[in-house]
Design a protein around this motif. Structure first.
Motif, PDB file in Angstrom:
ATOM      1  N   LEU A  29     -29.918  63.168  12.230  1.00 30.30           N
ATOM      2  CA  LEU A  29     -29.782  63.310  13.681  1.00 30.30           C
ATOM      3  C   LEU A  29     -28.623  62.477  14.208  1.00 30.30           C
ATOM      4  CD1 LEU A  29     -33.495  63.281  14.911  1.00 30.30           C
ATOM      5  CD2 LEU A  29     -31.933  65.223  14.799  1.00 30.30           C
ATOM      6  N   ARG A  30     -28.465  61.279  13.695  1.00 34.72           N
ATOM      7  CA  ARG A  30     -27.401  60.397  14.176  1.00 34.72           C
ATOM      8  C   ARG A  30     -26.011  60.995  13.933  1.00 34.72           C
ATOM      9  NH1 ARG A  30     -28.546  56.378  11.248  1.00 34.72           N
ATOM     10  NH2 ARG A  30     -26.997  56.777   9.631  1.00 34.72           N
ATOM     11  N   ASP A  31     -25.837  61.632  12.796  1.00 37.76           N
ATOM     12  CA  ASP A  31     -24.503  62.112  12.433  1.00 37.76           C
ATOM     13  C   ASP A  31     -24.260  63.576  12.754  1.00 37.76           C
ATOM     14  OD1 ASP A  31     -23.829  59.606  11.406  1.00 37.76           O
ATOM     15  OD2 ASP A  31     -24.655  60.087   9.434  1.00 37.76           O
ATOM     16  N   PHE A  32     -25.317  64.407  12.759  1.00 43.71           N
ATOM     17  CA  PHE A  32     -25.102  65.853  12.810  1.00 43.71           C
ATOM     18  C   PHE A  32     -25.737  66.573  13.995  1.00 43.71           C
ATOM     19  CE2 PHE A  32     -24.845  64.634   8.273  1.00 43.71           C
ATOM     20  CZ  PHE A  32     -23.509  64.957   8.067  1.00 43.71           C
ATOM     21  N   ALA A  33     -26.596  65.911  14.766  1.00 47.74           N
ATOM     22  CA  ALA A  33     -27.100  66.512  16.006  1.00 47.74           C
ATOM     23  C   ALA A  33     -25.978  66.513  17.042  1.00 47.74           C
ATOM     24  CB  ALA A  33     -28.308  65.730  16.517  1.00 47.74           C
ATOM     25  N   TRP A  44     -17.662  68.057  14.758  1.00 47.46           N
ATOM     26  CA  TRP A  44     -18.415  68.925  13.835  1.00 47.46           C
ATOM     27  C   TRP A  44     -19.834  69.199  14.317  1.00 47.46           C
ATOM     28  CZ3 TRP A  44     -16.723  63.998  12.182  1.00 47.46           C
ATOM     29  CH2 TRP A  44     -17.709  63.008  12.148  1.00 47.46           C
ATOM     30  N   GLN A  45     -20.319  68.398  15.250  1.00 44.49           N
ATOM     31  CA  GLN A  45     -21.690  68.559  15.720  1.00 44.49           C
ATOM     32  C   GLN A  45     -21.920  69.873  16.461  1.00 44.49           C
ATOM     33  OE1 GLN A  45     -22.248  64.998  18.025  1.00 44.49           O
ATOM     34  NE2 GLN A  45     -22.297  63.659  16.223  1.00 44.49           N
ATOM     35  N   VAL A  46     -20.848  70.482  16.981  1.00 42.00           N
ATOM     36  CA  VAL A  46     -21.023  71.760  17.680  1.00 42.00           C
ATOM     37  C   VAL A  46     -21.517  72.838  16.720  1.00 42.00           C
ATOM     38  CG1 VAL A  46     -19.304  71.229  19.465  1.00 42.00           C
ATOM     39  CG2 VAL A  46     -18.596  72.453  17.408  1.00 42.00           C
TER      40      VAL A  46
END
Length: 197
Positions: A29-33, A44-46
């Motif tokens: 969640l911290r890196d990819f949400a 990249w989270q989009v």
């Protein structure tokens, strides 16, 4: 010839990533949400946020919808265009969510709902005479009517704050992105200009 490969790959990604979430929920969640601007946002989270989910029920609803509508949309459009449509829906959902939350509370957004709403829009455009049965109340209606009513509810819920914790504007963004792309594909191509132009 039927082609549903991309639909099943998306489902496998959602389920596989959820399995990883169970092993390391905070790290993923911290890196990819999808975080609001200024609160941990990374470009990249989009995309990556679409494959994360907030729980088993969230995962089930999105996967069931993708399975139900994705197979027919992929068969109608072909795999290449289906992937384009899903990707555009995810991107426009994420961008709409970023605009809607602005620099607000540092709460992440996750889920494939933006992509699913893009598939709903495509289903309504491609199969306008098909009936969809509401669950509550059990009323059958044509796909375009169902999608229009769903979109109206999402807009109302987003503006009024009904059902907090749901990314209503992301849903609308995915639906609108898909609809615009479909209209672009349906527009007849103009012949290239001649030497006199």
């Amino acid at each position: 010839m039927r082609s549903e490969s991309a639909t099943y790959i998306i489902l496998a990604l959602c389920i596989g990533v959820f399995g990883l979430q169970l092993q390391s929920p905070d790290g993923l969640l911290r890196d990819f949400a999808l975080w609001p601007l200024g609160a941990g946002f990374q470009p990249w989270q989009v995309v990556t946020s679409a494959f994360l989910h907030g729980g088993m029920f969230h995962l089930f609803v999105n996967c069931f919808g993708i399975w139900m509508f994705g197979r027919e949309v992929e068969n109608a459009l072909g795999t290449a265009r289906f992937v384009q449509l899903f990707a555009v829906s995810v991107l426009t959902a994420s961008i709409t969510q970023l605009i809607a939350v602005g620099f607000g509370d540092p709460v992440p957004t996750v889920g494939a709902s933006g992509g699913l709403f893009g598939l709903l829009a495509a289903f309504a455009v491609l199969f306008p005479r098909r009936q969809i049965m509401l669950l509550i109340p059990p009323i059958p209606m044509r796909a375009p009517v169902f999608v229009a009513l769903f979109a109206a509810f999402e807009l109302f819920a987003g503006i009024t704050g009904t059902l907090s914790g749901v990314a209503h504007f992301a849903h609308l963004g995915g639906l609108i992105g898909a609809f615009i792309l479909l209209q672009r594909w349906r527009r007849p191509r103009r012949p290239p200009p001649g030497p006199w132009a």
